[in-house]
Structure formats: C-alpha cells, structure tokens
Scaffold this active site. Structure first.
Site, PDB file in Angstrom:
ATOM      1  N   GLU A 185     -20.440 -53.452  21.136  1.00  0.00           N
ATOM      2  CA  GLU A 185     -21.103 -52.482  20.243  1.00  0.00           C
ATOM      3  C   GLU A 185     -20.723 -52.612  18.769  1.00  0.00           C
ATOM      4  OE1 GLU A 185     -20.415 -48.639  22.060  1.00  0.00           O
ATOM      5  OE2 GLU A 185     -21.249 -49.291  23.974  1.00  0.00           O
ATOM      6  N   ASN A 231     -21.350 -57.750  24.018  1.00  0.00           N
ATOM      7  CA  ASN A 231     -21.983 -56.704  24.826  1.00  0.00           C
ATOM      8  C   ASN A 231     -22.467 -55.547  23.946  1.00  0.00           C
ATOM      9  OD1 ASN A 231     -22.436 -55.680  27.579  1.00  0.00           O
ATOM     10  ND2 ASN A 231     -20.884 -54.137  27.122  1.00  0.00           N
ATOM     11  N   HIS A 267     -28.489 -49.015  29.730  1.00  0.00           N
ATOM     12  CA  HIS A 267     -28.533 -47.604  30.121  1.00  0.00           C
ATOM     13  C   HIS A 267     -29.943 -47.148  29.757  1.00  0.00           C
ATOM     14  CE1 HIS A 267     -24.255 -47.628  30.825  1.00  0.00           C
ATOM     15  NE2 HIS A 267     -24.064 -48.149  29.639  1.00  0.00           N
ATOM     16  N   GLU A 296     -24.332 -53.043  32.475  1.00  0.00           N
ATOM     17  CA  GLU A 296     -24.039 -51.615  32.714  1.00  0.00           C
ATOM     18  C   GLU A 296     -25.290 -50.860  33.162  1.00  0.00           C
ATOM     19  OE1 GLU A 296     -21.981 -49.820  29.379  1.00  0.00           O
ATOM     20  OE2 GLU A 296     -20.797 -51.624  28.999  1.00  0.00           O
ATOM     21  N   ASP A 298     -27.970 -48.527  34.528  1.00  0.00           N
ATOM     22  CA  ASP A 298     -28.252 -47.268  35.226  1.00  0.00           C
ATOM     23  C   ASP A 298     -29.595 -46.761  34.722  1.00  0.00           C
ATOM     24  OD1 ASP A 298     -27.478 -46.065  32.694  1.00  0.00           O
ATOM     25  OD2 ASP A 298     -25.452 -45.706  33.458  1.00  0.00           O
TER      26      ASP A 298
HETATM   27  O1  9MR Z   1     -18.546 -44.806  31.831  1.00  0.00           O
HETATM   28  C1  9MR Z   1     -17.564 -44.639  30.835  1.00  0.00           C
HETATM   29  C2  9MR Z   1     -17.130 -43.194  30.778  1.00  0.00           C
HETATM   30  O2  9MR Z   1     -16.427 -42.848  31.958  1.00  0.00           O
HETATM   31  C3  9MR Z   1     -16.267 -42.952  29.559  1.00  0.00           C
HETATM   32  O3  9MR Z   1     -16.009 -41.563  29.446  1.00  0.00           O
HETATM   33  C4  9MR Z   1     -16.981 -43.442  28.312  1.00  0.00           C
HETATM   34  C5  9MR Z   1     -16.123 -43.224  27.093  1.00  0.00           C
HETATM   35  O4  9MR Z   1     -16.600 -43.887  26.006  1.00  0.00           O
HETATM   36  O5  9MR Z   1     -17.272 -44.822  28.469  1.00  0.00           O
HETATM   37  C6  9MR Z   1     -18.164 -45.049  29.494  1.00  0.00           C
HETATM   38  O6  9MR Z   1     -18.516 -46.415  29.571  1.00  0.00           O
HETATM   39  C7  9MR Z   1     -19.191 -46.944  28.427  1.00  0.00           C
HETATM   40  C8  9MR Z   1     -18.814 -48.392  28.332  1.00  0.00           C
HETATM   41  O7  9MR Z   1     -17.430 -48.552  28.284  1.00  0.00           O
HETATM   42  C9  9MR Z   1     -19.462 -49.059  27.128  1.00  0.00           C
HETATM   43  N1  9MR Z   1     -20.878 -48.844  27.115  1.00  0.00           N
HETATM   44  C10 9MR Z   1     -21.327 -47.475  27.280  1.00  0.00           C
HETATM   45  C11 9MR Z   1     -20.714 -46.893  28.552  1.00  0.00           C
HETATM   46  C12 9MR Z   1     -21.265 -45.508  28.822  1.00  0.00           C
HETATM   47  O8  9MR Z   1     -20.896 -44.628  27.808  1.00  0.00           O
END
Ligand code: 9MR
Length: 387
Positions: A185, A231, A267, A296, A298
C-alpha cells in the site's frame, strides 16, 4: 445448522421463439417470449434454499497456491487453538498467510528485539501439514511498531533501520516461505505515493520513494528464493493506481531491482468492480511479464446494507461472483504467471469486514459454523473449468 439442499428451479415452458412455434403473428410471439422470460426471471428469484456444496478439496488438482489468511498467535480466533479452522485450512488450502502476526509491530516490537515465536509456530504448522506460506508483510505504513513511529534520525538512519528490519526478518524465514509481500500500500488510488496525512507513510516521509526499491533489494539478498510481491488494494478497480504500480515495476525491471509480481488484494463487493475491468487490470501486469497474485480476496455482499442475514438468494449471487472472479483470473493470467489466489479468512465470523460497517456481511467461503457456503462451490467450479 444450515441444510444445503438442491433448489428446485422449475423452469417450465420454452425459451426461444423457434422452440415455441408460432401461435400467431410475430408480434404475439415476441410478447409471449417476453412474458416467458419474465416468468423465468421471477422463478429464479424465488431461491428459497441453499444450493448444495459438493467440494471435497478446493485445492485438489490446482497447480498454483490456493491460500487462506489465518489469525494465529494469541488471537482468540487463532488457528493454533481451533480444530475447526485447522481442519478446513488443511483440507481446502495449499498456502497460508498470517492475517496479523507477521506484520511489523508483531515481529519487531522493540528496536533491538524481534519476536518470532508466534510466526515460527504458524510456519511450522504449515510445513507439518504440507502447506506453503506467503509472508505478509515486510514494510507497510500501518501496524508499524510505536518505536518506529517515534524513531528520529536522518534519511540514512531511517534507511538503515528499515533495511535492518527487512534483512533480519527475511533472513530468519529464508527458505521457509514461498513468497513475501515486500511492500504494502505505498500508493494512493490516484496513483500518487502515500505520503503525509492521517494515513501517511513514515517510510515515504523519511526516506522518499526509494524505500520501496531498497526493501525489495534487501529482501532478495536475504532470501534469494522467495517470490517478491508489491501488494495493494483497489488494483482491480483503479486504473490510475495500477498504472503507477505497473510503471514502478517496469522501472524496477529496467534497473534490475528484483520484483516477481503484483499482489491484488481484492477486497471487493458483489457488484463492483465489473469483471471486464478486473480482467483488463490483470492484463496490464500480465503484459509486464511478472506474476499476478490475488492476495486478500473477500466479497462483501451487503454493501447496500439492505439484508440482515445471508439468504439463499444472496448466497447464490456470491457463488456466481466467486466463480466469475476466479474465472477472470484463470482466463487472463497464463499458468506461468499465476502466483495464486488467497482468500482473506476462513469463516465469515473472522472477516475483518465484520464490524467495519453498521450492517452484517458474509464475505468468505465458510459460514459462522464452519460449514461450506455456495461460494466455495463457485470458486471450485471455476478452478475445475479453467485451470
Ligand atoms: O485482516 C486484518 C485485520 O485483522 C486487522 O485489524 C487490520 C489492521 O490494519 O488488517 C487487516 O488486514 C489488512 C491487510 O493486512 C492489508 N490489506 C488490508 C487488510 C484488511 O484491512
């Protein structure tokens, strides 16, 4: 317990003008056909039961990673403490990503100390069960350790601090991970680098854009065999963002900075982005000759916030959406460039989407009781058809 039984879709009558024969003039036939089509549509909308799921193993026969993100370590929903999650991960998936425990704050809680216990346990669990690991994530602006955020030093000191982080972690896991999200990101949706502001990047602010290539170089020299990914989210929808990533990767290639692929987080929701946009976005990375990995996945089904439970009709829509997305991947990305497909969680109850909005949602392949949803069948059908 949901009972998945076959929907009886009684599609009576004929579907085409020729099959109907002629009962009068052309206009009458046309009107009849329209009525028929309307009837069929209404019947299809009366989906009252969940369609059956007959998938024995999602990964079976697939020669690229089929991954899933899992909570681990001390999380209440940790896979290490949950037989339900372990069983599904082993049965259906060939790769794991740590949902949180391999992030910067978890692995490097203090400047002079690393904590590998939880991650080592997860990596051992994966290898003991024949699963590979995708590392998530070496450098990100979020979930940094607090000591990093208060670190003070000039640009050179910041470079050394970040490179030490990457080198120590990638060296620790070298040979045990299939791939890494090296940088996550770094771009905004408009294609500019994430810099200042509430969700700014301490790495960009203190090092400049070169933090990205420095992270890739450090990761490659610490673990020469791991595939290295950039990513990001919204890469399947935002042309400006993906173009910036593709330009960066092309520039890296021209200067021999190591990069093996682009991770599309994905997402997404039930109706956005369109399948044609998703395909044309994948194509841009395919044309560059590097790998495409869905990292990732969903699929939010209640973005309109109109539903309060997963109905058979919503489940059927989701099944088709998973089928369409996976088909888009397989028909656009040639076998040699497939980094794999990872779903961001096992059960709907674990999804990060839950609690993010005021309405409920069911973005994943298994429900709260760890039962397979029609979405699993949709993904399996696409894998079987196009692999
Ligand atoms: O799924 C993850 C969640 O449990 C955490 O609270 C969150 C904190 O930033 O991160 C989520 O995973 C993220 C991933 O690491 C990077 N891309 C976005 C994902 C969803 O927010």
């Amino acid at each position: 317990m949901i009972n998945y039984r076959i929907i009886a879709l009684v599609l009576s009558g004929c579907l085409s003008l020729t099959a109907c024969g002629s009962g009068g003039g052309h206009q009458v036939d046309k009107a009849k056909l329209q009525d028929k089509q309307e009837d069929n549509k209404n019947q299809q909308e009366e989906i009252t039961e969940f369609t059956p799921v007959t998938v024995t193993s999602l990964k079976e026969g697939v020669d690229f990673p089929i991954g899933v993100a899992v909570p681990a370590g001390n999380y209440g929903s940790s896979i290490m403490l949950s037989e339900d999650r372990q069983n599904l991960a082993i049965k259906h998936f060939s790769q794991l990503s740590a949902e949180n425990i391999m992030k910067m704050d978890a692995l490097h809680p203090a400047q002079d100390s690393f904590n590998f216990t939880d991650a080592d346990n997860l990596v051992n669990f994966a290898s003991n069960n024949g699963l590979s690991m995708h590392g998530h994530v070496l450098v990100w602006h979020s979930q940094t350790a607090s000591w990093m955020r208060s670190f003070s030093g000039d640009k050179q000191a910041w470079i050394e601090m970040m490179e030490n982080h990457v080198t120590t972690i990638a060296t620790h896991f070298a040979g045990r991970l299939k791939s890494w999200d090296v940088v996550n990101e770094a771009f905004l949706d408009d294609g500019n680098y994430r810099s200042t502001g509430e969700s700014g990047s301490i790495w960009y602010q203190n090092i400049g854009a070169e933090f990205i290539e420095r992270a890739f170089i450090a990761a490659r020299s610490a673990d020469p065999d791991a595939e290295l990914y950039y990513n990001d989210y919204n890469l399947s929808s935002s042309a400006a963002k993906l173009d910036a990533v593709v330009n960066m990767a092309a520039d890296f290639k021209s200067r021999n900075i190591p990069i093996d692929g682009v991770g599309f987080q994905m997402h997404i929701s039930d109706n956005y982005p369109s399948i044609s946009t998703i395909k044309s976005q994948f194509q841009k990375v395919v044309d560059l000759g590097i790998k495409v990995k869905i990292t990732e996945l969903d699929i939010r089904m209640n973005s309109a916030e109109t539903a309060d439970e997963l109905t058979p009709k919503i489940a059927e829509k989701q099944k088709k959406r998973y089928y369409d997305v996976v088909s888009a991947y397989l028909t656009t990305v040639p076998a040699s460039q497939r980094g794999g497909i990872t779903v961001w969680g096992i059960s709907d109850i674990d999804s990060w989407i839950i609690g993010l909005y005021d309405s409920p949602d069911w973005p994943l392949l298994f429900n709260a009781q760890f039962e397979a949803k029609p979405a699993l069948q949709g993904m399996a059908d696409a894998l079987a058809e196009f692999k």
